[in-house]
Motif scaffolding. Structure first.
Motif, mmCIF file in Angstrom:
data_model
loop_
_atom_site.group_PDB
_atom_site.id
_atom_site.type_symbol
_atom_site.label_atom_id
_atom_site.label_comp_id
_atom_site.label_asym_id
_atom_site.label_seq_id
_atom_site.Cartn_x
_atom_site.Cartn_y
_atom_site.Cartn_z
ATOM 1 N N ALA A 71 15.451 -20.209 30.674
ATOM 2 C CA ALA A 71 15.728 -21.483 30.541
ATOM 3 C C ALA A 71 15.331 -22.238 29.076
ATOM 4 C CB ALA A 71 14.820 -22.328 31.636
ATOM 5 N N LEU A 72 16.537 -22.609 28.506
ATOM 6 C CA LEU A 72 16.127 -22.925 27.223
ATOM 7 C C LEU A 72 16.034 -24.591 26.783
ATOM 8 C CD1 LEU A 72 15.721 -21.760 24.156
ATOM 9 C CD2 LEU A 72 18.223 -22.008 23.898
ATOM 10 N N TYR A 73 15.053 -25.083 26.035
ATOM 11 C CA TYR A 73 14.896 -26.407 25.703
ATOM 12 C C TYR A 73 14.741 -26.469 24.264
ATOM 13 C CZ TYR A 73 13.722 -27.150 30.651
ATOM 14 O OH TYR A 73 13.629 -27.149 31.918
ATOM 15 N N ALA A 74 15.588 -27.441 23.683
ATOM 16 C CA ALA A 74 15.155 -27.621 22.178
ATOM 17 C C ALA A 74 14.494 -28.848 22.000
ATOM 18 C CB ALA A 74 16.410 -27.983 21.489
ATOM 19 N N LYS A 75 13.112 -28.831 21.180
ATOM 20 C CA LYS A 75 12.652 -29.947 21.075
ATOM 21 C C LYS A 75 12.937 -30.363 19.585
ATOM 22 C CE LYS A 75 8.808 -32.863 21.415
ATOM 23 N NZ LYS A 75 8.997 -33.986 22.227
ATOM 24 N N PHE A 76 13.938 -31.408 19.834
ATOM 25 C CA PHE A 76 14.735 -31.982 18.569
ATOM 26 C C PHE A 76 13.938 -33.042 17.653
ATOM 27 C CE2 PHE A 76 19.011 -33.484 16.972
ATOM 28 C CZ PHE A 76 19.076 -33.011 15.794
ATOM 29 N N GLU A 77 13.005 -32.385 16.790
ATOM 30 C CA GLU A 77 12.277 -33.020 15.929
ATOM 31 C C GLU A 77 13.185 -33.630 14.611
ATOM 32 O OE1 GLU A 77 9.354 -33.175 17.539
ATOM 33 O OE2 GLU A 77 8.467 -32.760 15.625
ATOM 34 N N GLY A 78 14.293 -33.347 14.565
ATOM 35 C CA GLY A 78 15.520 -34.093 13.831
ATOM 36 C C GLY A 78 15.443 -35.447 14.202
ATOM 37 N N MET A 79 14.958 -35.977 15.323
ATOM 38 C CA MET A 79 14.896 -37.141 15.863
ATOM 39 C C MET A 79 13.715 -38.135 15.377
ATOM 40 S SD MET A 79 17.749 -37.265 18.919
ATOM 41 C CE MET A 79 17.572 -39.009 19.086
ATOM 42 N N ASN A 80 13.049 -37.521 14.562
ATOM 43 C CA ASN A 80 12.093 -38.533 13.957
ATOM 44 C C ASN A 80 12.648 -39.299 12.827
ATOM 45 O OD1 ASN A 80 9.260 -37.929 15.121
ATOM 46 N ND2 ASN A 80 10.001 -35.631 14.603
ATOM 47 N N PRO A 81 11.791 -40.261 12.499
ATOM 48 C CA PRO A 81 12.393 -41.577 11.674
ATOM 49 C C PRO A 81 13.177 -40.952 10.202
ATOM 50 C CG PRO A 81 10.327 -42.203 12.358
ATOM 51 C CD PRO A 81 10.630 -40.879 13.075
ATOM 52 N N THR A 82 12.533 -39.909 9.375
ATOM 53 C CA THR A 82 13.102 -39.464 8.493
ATOM 54 C C THR A 82 13.852 -38.085 8.626
ATOM 55 O OG1 THR A 82 11.337 -37.992 7.399
ATOM 56 C CG2 THR A 82 10.830 -40.385 7.382
ATOM 57 N N GLY A 83 14.155 -37.757 10.058
ATOM 58 C CA GLY A 83 14.677 -36.786 10.287
ATOM 59 C C GLY A 83 14.168 -35.441 10.429
ATOM 60 N N SER A 84 12.881 -35.212 10.333
ATOM 61 C CA SER A 84 12.191 -33.944 10.601
ATOM 62 C C SER A 84 10.776 -34.290 11.118
ATOM 63 C CB SER A 84 11.758 -33.228 9.091
ATOM 64 O OG SER A 84 10.897 -33.601 8.548
ATOM 65 N N PHE A 85 10.310 -33.084 11.888
ATOM 66 C CA PHE A 85 8.716 -33.034 12.206
ATOM 67 C C PHE A 85 7.618 -33.618 11.344
ATOM 68 C CE2 PHE A 85 6.395 -29.443 10.578
ATOM 69 C CZ PHE A 85 7.405 -28.770 9.794
ATOM 70 N N LYS A 86 8.020 -33.552 10.208
ATOM 71 C CA LYS A 86 7.046 -33.900 9.139
ATOM 72 C C LYS A 86 6.257 -35.278 9.469
ATOM 73 C CE LYS A 86 7.558 -30.153 6.500
ATOM 74 N NZ LYS A 86 6.599 -29.190 6.073
ATOM 75 N N ASP A 87 7.025 -36.332 10.182
ATOM 76 C CA ASP A 87 6.711 -37.418 10.167
ATOM 77 C C ASP A 87 5.690 -37.565 11.053
ATOM 78 O OD1 ASP A 87 8.788 -38.374 8.591
ATOM 79 O OD2 ASP A 87 10.224 -39.029 10.467
ATOM 80 N N ARG A 88 5.360 -36.555 12.056
ATOM 81 C CA ARG A 88 4.091 -36.530 12.868
ATOM 82 C C ARG A 88 2.879 -36.559 12.200
ATOM 83 N NH1 ARG A 88 5.265 -35.506 18.316
ATOM 84 N NH2 ARG A 88 7.696 -34.764 18.475
ATOM 85 N N GLY A 89 2.852 -35.653 11.103
ATOM 86 C CA GLY A 89 1.466 -35.449 10.294
ATOM 87 C C GLY A 89 1.395 -36.579 9.345
ATOM 88 N N MET A 90 2.642 -37.299 8.886
ATOM 89 C CA MET A 90 2.618 -38.024 7.922
ATOM 90 C C MET A 90 1.994 -39.439 8.337
ATOM 91 S SD MET A 90 2.880 -37.721 4.884
ATOM 92 C CE MET A 90 3.881 -36.193 4.641
ATOM 93 N N THR A 91 2.415 -39.893 9.504
ATOM 94 C CA THR A 91 1.723 -41.030 9.979
ATOM 95 C C THR A 91 0.047 -40.906 9.864
ATOM 96 O OG1 THR A 91 1.629 -42.713 11.807
ATOM 97 C CG2 THR A 91 2.136 -40.228 12.632
ATOM 98 N N LEU A 92 -0.319 -39.937 10.476
ATOM 99 C CA LEU A 92 -1.810 -39.890 10.313
ATOM 100 C C LEU A 92 -2.132 -39.524 9.175
ATOM 101 C CD1 LEU A 92 -3.098 -40.066 13.160
ATOM 102 C CD2 LEU A 92 -3.859 -37.403 12.673
ATOM 103 N N ALA A 93 -1.768 -38.915 8.168
ATOM 104 C CA ALA A 93 -2.217 -38.622 6.758
ATOM 105 C C ALA A 93 -2.096 -40.052 5.878
ATOM 106 C CB ALA A 93 -1.418 -37.550 6.212
#
Lengths: 353, 353
Positions: free
Chosen positions: B46-68
């Motif tokens: 049962a496959l799920y995609a966690k689509f991190e391209g749907m962060n504001p700049t289009g990648s998972f990097k935004d998660r760390g950047m908001t904190l940094a």
């Protein structure tokens, strides 16, 4: 777990239990406060961006497409077709893939943003570049869909506007009421028509105490609603609104008149100036068409339009990544090549080495 | 009203009431079921995609950047700096703009995806192309940030991983427990390190009953963790993971060992095949690096790895719009130019005219 706008707003949409839900979990986009941009426009406005670039294919089109494709699926269609300046084709192709359907896209020859085209193609659509403009492409699509059992998914398909109206629901749900003004770019005019429909339905049901004044902005080279007649050769850097004969013409006029609003236009120079302000001031990268309402708000503010405190929502219809070429061409600071040494980097940064 | 991951997961993050929250409303990305892709990989998953391209700049990097960036702001920094193959620079530049800070980006010379570069530039970053690879760029950034009062926002900044760990919280919150497996691309290895941290913290606090087996996938031409030693000249079409000496090397090894998982590699040919499957089968357009774990799951399935029913989450780290050039180059069906007539269009569609 969020599962898209049909599940969130099912009771407000023309779906039944038999409708298969074809969704990429679109909708529920951020409503971002824009304090720096507001300060650059008028001291009186509390400005929010409804960032529709955060839909799965990067534009507001996904709202209507989830409903249009779900319906096409329910009706047993296996082929979708649309005319598009880019965003509709990207969305149609993606939802067709999600549903296991075929998709045929007619695009006008000439200017189409690279990102949008790449989307239609990777999602497996057959993309035909017509030797003509958008309006001619749409005419051909209507003719062929009337003759063959193909689902037309342009915004002349009423399901498209039904899905798009949910943007108004989300704004009201987030703010607790309608904003004083809602500004947006106007191309094919489906967006302003649908947003007004959403505000009207929510207000009629008592979900909001007020309704916004609708402010639509076209590009000066593609401003049929401003001039009151179709434009035969629409031209603008904002490819998403390069449309000379909007399909939802009457809906746009109704939104303007019923809300006491206006539809105005801004030049490409004004669009490009506003286009650069958004990412530099607020960290939000939207496609060129989104800059039209930002430029429009600046223009209105300069005319004394906002003379007391008010809330303004501006729809940013698509992500800037849709059109990286325009971004690179408009960029003030180009790429600088430097040697891989501390001193070279510090010098390029303007620090003493 | 959703306002970003610091507000959503505040109690799990190193922030205080004094920390200014610099946010673009990142996080809370969709967890999309991928039934067609699953069927193409293994009958058991049962496959799920966690689509991190749907962060504001289009990648998972935004998660760390908001904190940094929130922390850099609290510490009074006015300049950010990072080395980047693209996604980090886009995110750093956007959050710097949102905070009113300056941003300096060092990118390796040669391959950088157009979309990512356009983002750093429109957000006003000073972008320096180093005559060297990513690892050399990072070394220079560390040297300069140690000497000047500049906030280093690469993932060697511990705030980055703290923000990125929230992806695990969201997966558990959506599924009600951890999945059996979590697969992801591994480049600088911050992502797998952070996800494992998140799963571990949630599990320790009783928020999940289980922990996933972590499956990391590198590109064959940039697979230091697979070979157990740095790669001096990393090469792969998946530019986001073209890294020869990962900053979070130890974290990746720990995630692998503690979870009983593995870090394997796939060829560029396997990456490009999987890259084309995602948008065509599921309507999800992710950047080439995201195809590495999809190709990896296929490889494992062919080896009999998934021999009973299990749940698998795959992180799609960035949006396909980040790299339209690779999309166009990989496309099977090119653009077809046709005359603006019914018959010409029908013929191009393969219908009898």
């Amino acid at each position: 777990m969020y599962q898209g706008l049909i599940k969130r707003y099912r009771e407000w949409l023309p779906v039944t239990e038999q409708t298969p839900v074809i969704s990429l979990f679109e909708g529920s986009t951020p409503l971002l406060p824009m304090p720096r941009l507001a300060a650059a426009i008028s001291p009186h406005i509390a400005l929010y961006a409804k960032f529709e670039g955060m839909n799965p294919t990067g534009s507001f089109k996904d709202r209507g497409m989830t409903l249009a494709v779900s319906h096409a699926c329910q009706e047993g269609r296996t082929v979708l077709m649309c005319a598009s300046t880019g965003n509709t084709s990207a969305s149609a192709a993606a939802y067709a893939a999600r549903a296991g359907m075929q998709c045929v896209v007619l695009i006008p020859g000439g200017k189409i943003a690279l990102g949008k085209l790449s989307q239609a193609i990777v999602h497996g659509a057959k993309v035909l570049a017509i030797e003509g403009n958008f309006d001619e492409a749409l005419r051909l699509v209507r003719e062929i869909c009337a003759e063959f059992p193909i689902a037309l998914v342009n915004s002349v398909n009423p399901m498209r506007l039904q899905g798009q109206k949910t943007v108004a629901f989300e704004v009201v749900d987030d703010l607790g009421d309608a904003p004083d003004y809602h500004a947006m770019p106007v191309g094919n005019a489906g967006n302003i028509t649908a947003a007004w429909m959403g505000y009207s339905e929510y207000h009629a049901a008592g979900k909001s105490a007020s309704m916004p004044v609708m402010l639509g902005f076209q590009a000066a080279g593609a401003a049929p609603l401003v001039h009151g007649k179709p434009v035969l050769q629409p031209e603008t850097v904002a490819t998403a609104i390069r449309i000379g004969n909007p399909a939802s013409w009457q809906g746009a006029v109704r939104a303007k008149e019923e809300s006491g609003g206006l539809i105005d236009c801004v030049t490409d120079a004004e669009i490009l100036e506003a286009y650069a302000m958004l990412p530099a001031l607020e960290g939000v990268f939207a496609e060129p068409a989104c800059a039209a309402p930002v430029a429009g708000l600046k223009k209105l503010a300069a005319q004394g339009f906002f003379n007391k405190p008010c809330s303004v929502v501006v729809t940013l219809t698509g992500h800037g990544l849709k059109d990286p070429d325009t971004a690179m061409q408009s960029a003030a600071s180009p790429l600088v090549a430097v040697a891989a040494s501390r001193d070279a980097v510090l010098q390029a940064m303007g620090f003493c080495a």
